[in-house]
Motif scaffolding. Structure first.
Motif, PDB file in Angstrom:
ATOM      1  N   ALA A  65       0.842  -1.207   0.000  1.00  0.00           N
ATOM      2  CA  ALA A  65       0.000   0.000   0.000  1.00  0.00           C
ATOM      3  C   ALA A  65       0.870   1.248   0.000  1.00  0.00           C
ATOM      4  N   THR A  66       1.611   1.425  -1.089  1.00  0.00           N
ATOM      5  CA  THR A  66       2.483   2.585  -1.266  1.00  0.00           C
ATOM      6  C   THR A  66       1.648   3.836  -1.528  1.00  0.00           C
ATOM      7  N   GLU A  67       2.317   4.999  -1.542  1.00  0.00           N
ATOM      8  CA  GLU A  67       1.644   6.244  -1.922  1.00  0.00           C
ATOM      9  C   GLU A  67       1.022   6.119  -3.311  1.00  0.00           C
ATOM     10  N   ASP A  68       1.740   5.408  -4.199  1.00  0.00           N
ATOM     11  CA  ASP A  68       1.255   5.247  -5.567  1.00  0.00           C
ATOM     12  C   ASP A  68       0.018   4.348  -5.604  1.00  0.00           C
ATOM     13  N   ALA A  69       0.006   3.318  -4.761  1.00  0.00           N
ATOM     14  CA  ALA A  69      -1.176   2.455  -4.684  1.00  0.00           C
ATOM     15  C   ALA A  69      -2.357   3.233  -4.107  1.00  0.00           C
ATOM     16  N   ILE A  70      -2.093   4.068  -3.113  1.00  0.00           N
ATOM     17  CA  ILE A  70      -3.158   4.906  -2.535  1.00  0.00           C
ATOM     18  C   ILE A  70      -3.690   5.873  -3.597  1.00  0.00           C
ATOM     19  N   ARG A  71      -2.780   6.515  -4.344  1.00  0.00           N
ATOM     20  CA  ARG A  71      -3.194   7.383  -5.459  1.00  0.00           C
ATOM     21  C   ARG A  71      -4.147   6.624  -6.379  1.00  0.00           C
ATOM     22  N   SER A  72      -3.771   5.427  -6.739  1.00  0.00           N
ATOM     23  CA  SER A  72      -4.577   4.637  -7.679  1.00  0.00           C
ATOM     24  C   SER A  72      -5.909   4.230  -7.054  1.00  0.00           C
ATOM     25  N   LEU A  73      -5.903   3.828  -5.781  1.00  0.00           N
ATOM     26  CA  LEU A  73      -7.139   3.416  -5.105  1.00  0.00           C
ATOM     27  C   LEU A  73      -8.119   4.582  -4.986  1.00  0.00           C
ATOM     28  N   VAL A  74      -7.606   5.772  -4.667  1.00  0.00           N
ATOM     29  CA  VAL A  74      -8.499   6.931  -4.511  1.00  0.00           C
ATOM     30  C   VAL A  74      -9.130   7.286  -5.865  1.00  0.00           C
ATOM     31  N   ILE A  75      -8.344   7.227  -6.937  1.00  0.00           N
ATOM     32  CA  ILE A  75      -8.907   7.458  -8.275  1.00  0.00           C
ATOM     33  C   ILE A  75      -9.955   6.378  -8.590  1.00  0.00           C
ATOM     34  N   SER A  76      -9.636   5.141  -8.217  1.00  0.00           N
ATOM     35  CA  SER A  76     -10.526   4.004  -8.474  1.00  0.00           C
ATOM     36  C   SER A  76     -11.902   4.215  -7.840  1.00  0.00           C
ATOM     37  N   TYR A  77     -11.926   4.727  -6.617  1.00  0.00           N
ATOM     38  CA  TYR A  77     -13.191   4.961  -5.914  1.00  0.00           C
ATOM     39  C   TYR A  77     -13.831   6.286  -6.314  1.00  0.00           C
ATOM     40  N   LYS A  78     -13.053   7.358  -6.167  1.00  0.00           N
ATOM     41  CA  LYS A  78     -13.602   8.716  -6.294  1.00  0.00           C
ATOM     42  C   LYS A  78     -14.131   8.994  -7.705  1.00  0.00           C
ATOM     43  N   LEU A  79     -13.360   8.584  -8.710  1.00  0.00           N
ATOM     44  CA  LEU A  79     -13.754   8.909 -10.083  1.00  0.00           C
ATOM     45  C   LEU A  79     -14.407   7.726 -10.808  1.00  0.00           C
TER      46      LEU A  79
END
Lengths: 192, 192
Positions: A65-79
């Motif tokens: 759960a790197t910063e990059d994975a968090i970036r991707s997860l937030v995009i996955s949910y939010k958008l």
């Protein structure tokens, strides 16, 4: 042209020859996301039963759960509207075979591929190396159940992750192909 | 139990029931790595012809050459012996639909899933939001050929990447299933 490039392009011509997925929408149809390791033995589409269009798949060394994975997860949910997430590490992971000090030392002596035996990692050759390895946290793993739980906790406690997303923690067993639940991770990933 | 979790575990029981991949070694058999987007419509194993054990697959939002992707690529080469890498972005990518300002603004108003129409992104609801979005570089994309080329250049010029690794740059077309070469990227990714 390299053999691999030739083989990949040949396989792609076969795949696209009878392509019938042109109308899939951008948001994942089954509204979930898998974060897992880059390991070659893992095929998340096969081990979790995904067709094209079903789910986001995020992969890095270890499935961390790197910063990059968090970036991707937030995009996955939010958008793109995913509603449930999986964190899936696996048995016999390369990330268990070294630590930051070993990797920094190996890279400082040579950038070339190292070899491993029962006494540990050995560089094939001297130089050119680089001291830049110390600026990267390699995020190695000591215990898979612990790493899955840590990563689920990190995701659940991130300020950009809504509290109502369940996060499931599993270990993929490369010897059996089975997903094994990590109860502590699943408990931590539960919606309160 | 959630429907999705139930379906994933059911699919996994079927996959593991006749599992014959127990003896695959840890290093990728075909010695290459693909960095590509998490998009649900992309299945790298299918579009590039991979079986379990063949190749490392790294995926994030956009398929970008982030620090985390570099971490994974260096491990892929240095410890696990891959010799060629692909950077594969794709048409109709979600990363083309917003920028850092839009994402920061959306997250500040609500963490919940937003909707998009011809006039742009709209939040579904007010709060709870978070101002933490501004601390993440979302790495959005304006032009796929440019983003592939930039990422190949970034990988090739990283101090921990040996000069003799070729990096190929491609765009996956979600309408046809075809891989389309980005000549500027492939040129930049060539071994000198």
């Amino acid at each position: 042209m390299s053999t691999i490039l030739n083989e990949v392009l040949h396989a792609n011509r076969n795949y696209s020859a009878d392509f019938d997925k042109a109308d899939l929408p951008m948001p994942p149809g089954r509204r979930f996301t898998i974060l897992t390791c880059m390991d070659a033995r893992l095929d998340p589409a096969k081990y979790a039963g995904l067709s094209e269009g079903d789910a986001h798949v995020i992969r890095n060394a270890g499935g961390r759960a790197t910063e990059d994975a968090i970036r991707s997860l937030v995009i996955s949910y939010k958008l793109l509207g995913t509603k449930e997430w999986f964190v899936i590490h696996h048995t016999d992971c390369g990330m268990e075979t070294f630590n930051n000090e070993i990797m920094t030392d190996l890279l400082s002596k040579s950038l070339k591929t190292a070899s491993v035996d029962s006494s540990g990692w050995h560089d094939c050759c001297e130089g050119p190396g680089s001291k830049e390895g110390k600026y990267i946290n390699w995020l190695t793993i000591k215990d898979q159940a612990e790493s899955v739980t840590e990563d689920v906790v990190r995701i659940k406690s991130h300020p950009l992750v809504p509290s109502d997303i369940p996060v499931y923690g599993y270990i993929y067993d490369v010897k059996s192909g089975r997903l094994i639940e990590v109860p502590a991770a699943t408990a931590a990933g539960r919606v309160a």
